[in-house]
Write an enzyme that holds these catalytic residues in place. Sequence first.
Site, PDB file in Angstrom:
ATOM      1  N   GLU A 145       0.849  -1.196   0.000  1.00 53.80           N
ATOM      2  CA  GLU A 145       0.000   0.000   0.000  1.00 53.80           C
ATOM      3  C   GLU A 145       0.886   1.247   0.000  1.00 53.80           C
ATOM      4  O   GLU A 145       1.869   1.275   0.730  1.00 53.80           O
ATOM      5  CB  GLU A 145      -0.905   0.035   1.243  1.00 53.80           C
ATOM      6  CG  GLU A 145      -1.927   1.156   1.123  1.00 53.80           C
ATOM      7  CD  GLU A 145      -2.846   1.276   2.347  1.00 53.80           C
ATOM      8  OE1 GLU A 145      -3.977   1.737   2.183  1.00 53.80           O
ATOM      9  OE2 GLU A 145      -2.415   0.926   3.454  1.00 53.80           O
ATOM     10  N   GLY A 278       3.260   2.352  10.700  1.00 50.81           N
ATOM     11  CA  GLY A 278       3.059   1.715  12.001  1.00 50.81           C
ATOM     12  C   GLY A 278       2.710   0.252  11.819  1.00 50.81           C
ATOM     13  O   GLY A 278       3.224  -0.632  12.498  1.00 50.81           O
ATOM     14  N   ALA A 279       1.803  -0.006  10.864  1.00 55.63           N
ATOM     15  CA  ALA A 279       1.374  -1.373  10.587  1.00 55.63           C
ATOM     16  C   ALA A 279       0.665  -1.375   9.241  1.00 55.63           C
ATOM     17  O   ALA A 279       0.331  -0.326   8.707  1.00 55.63           O
ATOM     18  CB  ALA A 279       0.426  -1.863  11.682  1.00 55.63           C
ATOM     19  N   GLU A 281      -2.483  -3.558   7.034  1.00 54.78           N
ATOM     20  CA  GLU A 281      -3.593  -4.487   7.238  1.00 54.78           C
ATOM     21  C   GLU A 281      -3.729  -5.586   6.187  1.00 54.78           C
ATOM     22  O   GLU A 281      -4.835  -6.038   5.902  1.00 54.78           O
ATOM     23  CB  GLU A 281      -4.895  -3.688   7.271  1.00 54.78           C
ATOM     24  CG  GLU A 281      -5.304  -3.038   5.937  1.00 54.78           C
ATOM     25  CD  GLU A 281      -4.818  -1.617   5.728  1.00 54.78           C
ATOM     26  OE1 GLU A 281      -5.399  -0.915   4.896  1.00 54.78           O
ATOM     27  OE2 GLU A 281      -3.861  -1.200   6.407  1.00 54.78           O
ATOM     28  N   ASN A 282      -2.622  -6.060   5.574  1.00 57.50           N
ATOM     29  CA  ASN A 282      -2.739  -7.109   4.553  1.00 57.50           C
ATOM     30  C   ASN A 282      -3.760  -8.158   4.989  1.00 57.50           C
ATOM     31  O   ASN A 282      -3.753  -8.595   6.140  1.00 57.50           O
ATOM     32  CB  ASN A 282      -1.394  -7.807   4.342  1.00 57.50           C
ATOM     33  CG  ASN A 282      -0.258  -6.816   4.200  1.00 57.50           C
ATOM     34  OD1 ASN A 282      -0.276  -5.974   3.329  1.00 57.50           O
ATOM     35  ND2 ASN A 282       0.720  -6.913   5.092  1.00 57.50           N
ATOM     36  N   HIS A 314      -7.047  -1.276  15.107  1.00 60.08           N
ATOM     37  CA  HIS A 314      -7.115  -0.500  13.852  1.00 60.08           C
ATOM     38  C   HIS A 314      -6.916  -1.426  12.645  1.00 60.08           C
ATOM     39  O   HIS A 314      -7.704  -1.417  11.694  1.00 60.08           O
ATOM     40  CB  HIS A 314      -6.023   0.585  13.883  1.00 60.08           C
ATOM     41  CG  HIS A 314      -5.938   1.439  12.650  1.00 60.08           C
ATOM     42  ND1 HIS A 314      -6.324   2.757  12.635  1.00 60.08           N
ATOM     43  CD2 HIS A 314      -5.500   1.175  11.392  1.00 60.08           C
ATOM     44  CE1 HIS A 314      -6.132   3.261  11.416  1.00 60.08           C
ATOM     45  NE2 HIS A 314      -5.628   2.315  10.650  1.00 60.08           N
ATOM     46  N   GLU A 315      -5.869  -2.253  12.715  1.00 56.11           N
ATOM     47  CA  GLU A 315      -5.568  -3.119  11.563  1.00 56.11           C
ATOM     48  C   GLU A 315      -6.643  -4.189  11.364  1.00 56.11           C
ATOM     49  O   GLU A 315      -6.977  -4.541  10.237  1.00 56.11           O
ATOM     50  CB  GLU A 315      -4.184  -3.773  11.726  1.00 56.11           C
ATOM     51  CG  GLU A 315      -3.031  -2.789  11.860  1.00 56.11           C
ATOM     52  CD  GLU A 315      -3.021  -1.696  10.794  1.00 56.11           C
ATOM     53  OE1 GLU A 315      -3.366  -1.986   9.635  1.00 56.11           O
ATOM     54  OE2 GLU A 315      -2.678  -0.547  11.130  1.00 56.11           O
ATOM     55  N   HIS A 318      -9.715  -3.003   9.596  1.00 57.93           N
ATOM     56  CA  HIS A 318      -9.546  -2.952   8.135  1.00 57.93           C
ATOM     57  C   HIS A 318      -9.933  -4.264   7.451  1.00 57.93           C
ATOM     58  O   HIS A 318     -10.224  -4.267   6.258  1.00 57.93           O
ATOM     59  CB  HIS A 318      -8.078  -2.677   7.786  1.00 57.93           C
ATOM     60  CG  HIS A 318      -7.687  -1.234   7.824  1.00 57.93           C
ATOM     61  ND1 HIS A 318      -8.382  -0.250   7.168  1.00 57.93           N
ATOM     62  CD2 HIS A 318      -6.625  -0.613   8.409  1.00 57.93           C
ATOM     63  CE1 HIS A 318      -7.765   0.919   7.354  1.00 57.93           C
ATOM     64  NE2 HIS A 318      -6.709   0.725   8.113  1.00 57.93           N
ATOM     65  N   GLU A 337      -9.121   4.774   6.469  1.00 59.23           N
ATOM     66  CA  GLU A 337      -8.278   5.148   7.608  1.00 59.23           C
ATOM     67  C   GLU A 337      -9.037   5.872   8.710  1.00 59.23           C
ATOM     68  O   GLU A 337      -8.820   5.633   9.887  1.00 59.23           O
ATOM     69  CB  GLU A 337      -7.086   5.982   7.133  1.00 59.23           C
ATOM     70  CG  GLU A 337      -6.155   5.229   6.186  1.00 59.23           C
ATOM     71  CD  GLU A 337      -5.643   3.907   6.757  1.00 59.23           C
ATOM     72  OE1 GLU A 337      -5.780   3.662   7.971  1.00 59.23           O
ATOM     73  OE2 GLU A 337      -5.107   3.106   5.976  1.00 59.23           O
TER      74      GLU A 337
END
Length: 878
Positions: A145, A278-279, A281-282, A314-315, A318, A337
């Site tokens: 991404e 930070g991370a 979300e795959n 958060h991830e 997603h 987001e």
Amino acid sequence: MAAAEQSAEQFRGQARLPGFAAPRRYDLRLVPDLDGCAFTGSVDVSVDVTAPTRFLVLNAAELEVSPGGVQFKPHGAEQELHPAEVTNVPEDEILIIRFNEVLPVGEGTLVIAFKGTLNDKMHGFYRSVYELNGEKKNMAVTQFEPADARRCFPCWDEPSFKAIFKITLEVPSETVALSNMPVVEEKVNGLIKAVYFQETPIMSTYLVAVIVGMFDYVEAFTTDGTRVRVYTQVGKSAQGKFALEVAVKTLVLFKEYFAVPYPLPKMDMIAIPDFASGAMENYGLVTYRETALLFDEKHSAAANKQRVAVVVAHELAHQWFGNLVTMEWWTHLWLNEGFATWVSYLAADNFFPEWNVWTQFLEESTTGFKLDALAGSHPIEVDVNHVDEIDEIFDAISYRKGAAVIRMLQSYLGAETFQKSLAAYIEKFAYSNAKTEDLWAALEEGSGEPVKTLMHSWTKQQGYPVVNVKLKDGKLEMEQTQFLSSGAEGVGQWVVPITLCCCSYSRQEKFLFNGKQEDFNLSGLVECQKKEDFWIKLNVNQTGFYRVSYDEELASRLRYAIEANKLSAADRYGVLDDTYALCMAGKQKLVSLLHLIAAYKDETEYTVLARVIDTSLSIVEMVAVAAPEGLGKLKKFLIDFLEPFAQRIGWDAKSGEGHLDALLRGTLLTALAELGHEATINEAVRRFNIFVEDRETPLLPPDVRKAAYVALMQTVNKSNRAGYESLLKIYKETDLSQEKVRILGSLASCPDPDVVRDTLDFMLSPEVRNQDSIFLLRGVGAAGHEVAWTWLKEKWDYISDTFSGTLLTYFVSTTVSPLRTDEMGDDAEEFFKSRTKANIARTVKQSIERVRINAKWVESTRAEANLGNVLKEISHDH
């Protein structure tokens, strides 16, 4: 356009790929060479040709594709077609494949063989370095991404081209190979094994993930049998336990909240040593920085624990909002987001109610407010016309303003209506793409409210309003204008969901304010006004994304309400944050802001005190330039104000204390150290010296380490560098990323410019991973801003070659924004004139605007006639 009229030229310089062919399925085979830092691969793409064409156009970047390795076979045809020409267009990151024959409408298979480099830029298919048994090794990692899948394999690399992926990896037999789906089969052939993964559901390219390396893991299952694992470097798996617990709970909560089960059979989360954001979300394989996933019971602080919980939530949000339902194009990035940011707080509040995260959420709003008060901000829905522009919109507008307007809307529609409408939206758009309008339509249908009309003013135009309130003849006179930190008048107008309460929270008024001016007759206002303790507060609990400016009478009433503890924590926060912003914009005097700060002397809530501290430190930086002769008095006032809090909370945790006490202790002691409070600095140095000899000492627990390190750096100068050297030694010895980051964040707080310069040079050394440079930059103290700017100019060529994406924009914003004179602003403008590329253009403009705003604030403060007297008066009075 007829196929015969097509030419390769027409595909160049376009924002989007042409729509006459779309992928349905990718069979992808990748062979990474970890030691040689390279990879080869092949992809068979089932393509649906929807109009006759002699061209196929897809994305590819930094890949070697030879024409001999490309062919197309129409469904049912005997013969494959070989291209007449394969053109790589690096500036557009596309591959144009031209055939002599017209490709028939219908499905066919495009086969492409390719080669690439496992780069060290933390995007595409890249390498990350880790240690195993004292030996440095490479792992292979993907970060696609927003638009970097094209750096791993040729593909239609836009979110709306969803397809199925069948992935196979050929890797060293001893390694662990991970992808979005579970492994179906492994075939070992000597030193190499082929790993076959299950097919994915329909998904976007930016969510595909592949990881190869040596890892340990911890594992658990959700109540309905989904396997969840946290992968870590070998020997660190115990640090994954907290994130694992949060993940299992989160998947269960979101299944209920979205009324749709988690769509994949497993969820893997993995900590990557070199990681730019930070991370990420795959789908089914979420990647993290170590600091956002790992938690060490002994050496991580309360703030680290909260960070892990919020980022994991958060991830995982997603997986539904972003992965299952995906934005149609990057213009709608905020849907991904903003929503995930908002719902991560909902999850954290559910699991840890004692953390008061909704009050802490106001910090997110404040960050959004700050950026959106610039003329150089952008609307939530922002046009993206080139791939280079995408990185820059992963900012406080998309995440934080996005989250804040969602919270405002949820608060306006009611939690239950909002949740039901969301579930309907997710069900309707599952496995496909949606635009902002689609969400509004679902919420409008579920609530019967004019959501689209209400929200257009918040997402289609930049900025936000300040509502000016006066009390006159028993009426509230309200006027809205666009708020700009420069003090200029903006032209925007909004549909503002006003909430207000008067003298108590038991009765609240709610209405939409969509004109420029309005008088409001509050039935109980006249009665209420007669009371001695009369006050009025708009934007109750700060759920709206707007600021409020009160006339003098109402403002002094609110000051009284704060002193008498009549307001909620969120409202106490809001009054201060609004006053500070108005003061910076030259709409209120610094004197009234200082008097307001004094009203918080009995404050009990962490988030509110943290805001008081932040505001105070920012005033100190400004007064240092505007009225240096008054700086000592200002610092004395602030130290006298903060000291009683510090005495109460102390350095050592007491039994029965909670998470918020731990957060407050660190914030408070760090601030006192930065203000030069001798007792704090001496105690910090005493404890640090014991810690250097004994890393297990209870005298320096993780929650106060950052404070101690900052205090220590206040004692360092070029002729006495002992403290600096001790910190570097700890930095090099620790393998806990959170400890490294704590140290990096403290080094540049030193008041000696020579030492600051050394720390900046250290940041570019191989000792510091590129991703961690932002922590050191953020930690530059007031004395170091000009040094940092001079240093950035000298090192710019190296920095702009070495760093990319969001990391590069951080270098610009953290170094330029704190400058405080127009001369510096001119200097920055001149410097970047010839050095601004599309990927930093927005950030450069915003940062220089911030310098102008700072300079203006300095000037308006200088012009305050009685500032000297007030500083004298407050430093004695309190």
